[in-house]
Design a protein around this motif. Structure first.
Motif, PDB file in Angstrom:
ATOM      1  N   ALA A  20     -57.456 -10.321  -8.311  1.00 21.78           N
ATOM      2  CA  ALA A  20     -56.830 -10.747  -7.055  1.00 21.78           C
ATOM      3  C   ALA A  20     -57.770 -11.725  -6.349  1.00 21.78           C
ATOM      4  O   ALA A  20     -58.879 -11.358  -5.961  1.00 21.78           O
ATOM      5  N   VAL A  21     -57.312 -12.968  -6.197  1.00 21.66           N
ATOM      6  CA  VAL A  21     -58.136 -14.041  -5.643  1.00 21.66           C
ATOM      7  C   VAL A  21     -57.655 -14.398  -4.237  1.00 21.66           C
ATOM      8  O   VAL A  21     -56.478 -14.722  -4.038  1.00 21.66           O
ATOM      9  N   ALA A  22     -58.563 -14.355  -3.276  1.00 20.93           N
ATOM     10  CA  ALA A  22     -58.263 -14.802  -1.916  1.00 20.93           C
ATOM     11  C   ALA A  22     -58.745 -16.238  -1.760  1.00 20.93           C
ATOM     12  O   ALA A  22     -59.921 -16.530  -1.998  1.00 20.93           O
ATOM     13  N   LEU A  23     -57.841 -17.141  -1.407  1.00 23.82           N
ATOM     14  CA  LEU A  23     -58.202 -18.540  -1.192  1.00 23.82           C
ATOM     15  C   LEU A  23     -58.299 -18.820   0.296  1.00 23.82           C
ATOM     16  O   LEU A  23     -57.322 -18.656   1.040  1.00 23.82           O
ATOM     17  N   LEU A  24     -59.488 -19.254   0.737  1.00 26.69           N
ATOM     18  CA  LEU A  24     -59.706 -19.584   2.144  1.00 26.69           C
ATOM     19  C   LEU A  24     -59.960 -21.081   2.272  1.00 26.69           C
ATOM     20  O   LEU A  24     -60.794 -21.642   1.554  1.00 26.69           O
ATOM     21  N   ASP A  25     -59.226 -21.703   3.178  1.00 31.95           N
ATOM     22  CA  ASP A  25     -59.345 -23.142   3.420  1.00 31.95           C
ATOM     23  C   ASP A  25     -60.364 -23.365   4.541  1.00 31.95           C
ATOM     24  O   ASP A  25     -60.097 -23.006   5.691  1.00 31.95           O
ATOM     25  N   PRO A  26     -61.519 -23.968   4.239  1.00 34.20           N
ATOM     26  CA  PRO A  26     -62.571 -24.120   5.248  1.00 34.20           C
ATOM     27  C   PRO A  26     -62.393 -25.370   6.100  1.00 34.20           C
ATOM     28  O   PRO A  26     -63.312 -26.172   6.261  1.00 34.20           O
ATOM     29  N   ASP A  27     -61.206 -25.541   6.653  1.00 40.38           N
ATOM     30  CA  ASP A  27     -60.942 -26.681   7.521  1.00 40.38           C
ATOM     31  C   ASP A  27     -60.943 -26.210   8.974  1.00 40.38           C
ATOM     32  O   ASP A  27     -60.786 -25.017   9.253  1.00 40.38           O
ATOM     33  N   LYS A  28     -61.069 -27.162   9.893  1.00 38.04           N
ATOM     34  CA  LYS A  28     -61.198 -26.790  11.308  1.00 38.04           C
ATOM     35  C   LYS A  28     -59.951 -26.099  11.845  1.00 38.04           C
ATOM     36  O   LYS A  28     -60.031 -25.356  12.822  1.00 38.04           O
ATOM     37  N   LYS A  29     -58.801 -26.304  11.180  1.00 41.37           N
ATOM     38  CA  LYS A  29     -57.573 -25.659  11.646  1.00 41.37           C
ATOM     39  C   LYS A  29     -57.692 -24.135  11.596  1.00 41.37           C
ATOM     40  O   LYS A  29     -56.968 -23.419  12.302  1.00 41.37           O
ATOM     41  N   ASN A  30     -58.602 -23.638  10.751  1.00 43.00           N
ATOM     42  CA  ASN A  30     -58.756 -22.188  10.598  1.00 43.00           C
ATOM     43  C   ASN A  30     -59.975 -21.620  11.325  1.00 43.00           C
ATOM     44  O   ASN A  30     -60.273 -20.431  11.181  1.00 43.00           O
ATOM     45  N   ASP A  31     -60.662 -22.452  12.101  1.00 45.76           N
ATOM     46  CA  ASP A  31     -61.908 -21.996  12.725  1.00 45.76           C
ATOM     47  C   ASP A  31     -61.743 -20.732  13.558  1.00 45.76           C
ATOM     48  O   ASP A  31     -62.558 -19.808  13.484  1.00 45.76           O
ATOM     49  N   ASN A  32     -60.700 -20.674  14.358  1.00 45.93           N
ATOM     50  CA  ASN A  32     -60.542 -19.531  15.271  1.00 45.93           C
ATOM     51  C   ASN A  32     -60.272 -18.227  14.536  1.00 45.93           C
ATOM     52  O   ASN A  32     -60.559 -17.139  15.055  1.00 45.93           O
ATOM     53  N   ASP A  33     -59.718 -18.333  13.330  1.00 46.75           N
ATOM     54  CA  ASP A  33     -59.313 -17.129  12.607  1.00 46.75           C
ATOM     55  C   ASP A  33     -60.096 -16.898  11.314  1.00 46.75           C
ATOM     56  O   ASP A  33     -59.799 -15.946  10.584  1.00 46.75           O
ATOM     57  N   LEU A  34     -61.088 -17.730  11.040  1.00 50.83           N
ATOM     58  CA  LEU A  34     -61.750 -17.660   9.746  1.00 50.83           C
ATOM     59  C   LEU A  34     -62.366 -16.287   9.476  1.00 50.83           C
ATOM     60  O   LEU A  34     -62.157 -15.694   8.415  1.00 50.83           O
ATOM     61  N   LEU A  35     -63.098 -15.761  10.424  1.00 50.76           N
ATOM     62  CA  LEU A  35     -63.741 -14.465  10.211  1.00 50.76           C
ATOM     63  C   LEU A  35     -62.720 -13.330  10.181  1.00 50.76           C
ATOM     64  O   LEU A  35     -62.933 -12.321   9.498  1.00 50.76           O
ATOM     65  N   LYS A  36     -61.605 -13.490  10.902  1.00 51.69           N
ATOM     66  CA  LYS A  36     -60.530 -12.505  10.809  1.00 51.69           C
ATOM     67  C   LYS A  36     -59.965 -12.482   9.383  1.00 51.69           C
ATOM     68  O   LYS A  36     -59.676 -11.413   8.837  1.00 51.69           O
ATOM     69  N   MET A  37     -59.812 -13.669   8.808  1.00 50.53           N
ATOM     70  CA  MET A  37     -59.291 -13.759   7.445  1.00 50.53           C
ATOM     71  C   MET A  37     -60.264 -13.126   6.459  1.00 50.53           C
ATOM     72  O   MET A  37     -59.853 -12.409   5.538  1.00 50.53           O
ATOM     73  N   VAL A  38     -61.545 -13.374   6.656  1.00 50.22           N
ATOM     74  CA  VAL A  38     -62.547 -12.779   5.773  1.00 50.22           C
ATOM     75  C   VAL A  38     -62.493 -11.264   5.846  1.00 50.22           C
ATOM     76  O   VAL A  38     -62.540 -10.568   4.821  1.00 50.22           O
ATOM     77  N   GLN A  39     -62.364 -10.725   7.060  1.00 49.39           N
ATOM     78  CA  GLN A  39     -62.305  -9.271   7.217  1.00 49.39           C
ATOM     79  C   GLN A  39     -61.051  -8.702   6.574  1.00 49.39           C
ATOM     80  O   GLN A  39     -61.096  -7.632   5.938  1.00 49.39           O
TER      81      GLN A  39
END
Length: 249
Positions: A20-39
């Motif tokens: 199971a692969v989680a793909l995270l897009d490291p663009d500024k559009k995701n800055d506010n939620d990036l750590l939420k996504m990681v968790q």
């Protein structure tokens, strides 16, 4: 000799049925939620994190991948959109060759530029044959790479490209329908390819439901990539149901 990240992932695939692969897009559009996504990823039984996007619109790739790596114990592997998307904070990088297209920049040009950097960073390289399929929408990959996707119904052409990727020495075949695809890689194609190939198949783009993940793994997919649904910040139980389907639970 220490076991490689790729060998660890293959051990997961052998044990759990698929990765199971989680793909995270490291663009500024995701800055506010990036750590939420990681968790969310940490709490939902994913096996590995891919980080990357077709286009990063600022210069903060390094800081974002550092933040991701510092907040997960999962392997972090760069899924690069260009030779600029490299970092010492990752465990490895997919060395992607867009073999479905004929644009020399993505067949060898980006590789030549990135190879010395990767060597200096000392991160693991996973050679990957990248095949763009027609998922029903014009994807960012198609636009940025200036290449055309292969129609889903051309399974012999898809197989020819996949075999070429295997014979060139790649460790993975990545079938990409593009972010937000209406149609993920057809299960009948996965079944056909898996019967002919000796290396694992990665499927990404449009795989948004547990049922789709289960069908793809049952057809022979070894790695299932989920990105768009993570960006929606769903409840953990929904993502857990998805990874359970990948692991055939």
């Amino acid at each position: 000799m220490p076991i490689s990240i790729f060998e660890k992932l293959e051990a997961v695939r052998e044990k759990r049925g698929a990765v199971a692969v989680a793909l995270l897009d490291p663009d500024k559009k995701n800055d506010n939620d990036l750590l939420k996504m990681v968790q969310l990823v940490n709490d939902s039984d994913f096996d590995v994190v891919f980080v990357g996007g077709s286009l990063i619109s600022d210069n903060e790739f390094e800081s974002r991948i550092k933040a991701i790596s510092e907040n997960t114990d999962l392997p972090v592997i760069i899924f690069p959109g260009s030779s600029n998307q490299l970092s010492k904070h990752a465990n490895g990088v997919l060395f992607l060759s867009l073999i479905s297209g004929r644009n020399p920049q993505y067949l060898i040009g980006e590789h030549v530029k990135s190879a010395p950097v990767i060597r200096n960073l000392g991160i693991e390289v996973i050679p990957t044959a990248y095949i763009l399929l027609d998922g029903g929408v014009r994807s960012s990959v198609e636009v940025i790479s200036n290449t055309s996707p292969i129609p889903m119904n051309k399974k012999d052409i898809i197989l020819a490209h996949a075999l070429a990727g295997e014979y060139l020495g790649n460790k993975l075949i990545f079938l990409e329908a593009g972010s937000g695809a209406k149609q993920y890689a057809a299960c009948e194609n996965i079944s056909f390819l898996s019967s002919q190939l000796n290396i694992p198949i990665v499927v990404g783009g449009g795989v948004n439901t547990p049922d789709a993940a289960h069908k793809l793994v049952s057809s022979g997919a070894g790695y299932i990539v989920s990105g768009t649904q993570i960006e929606k910040i769903p409840i953990r139980e929904n993502l857990q149901t998805f990874t359970n389907a990948v692991h055939q639970r």
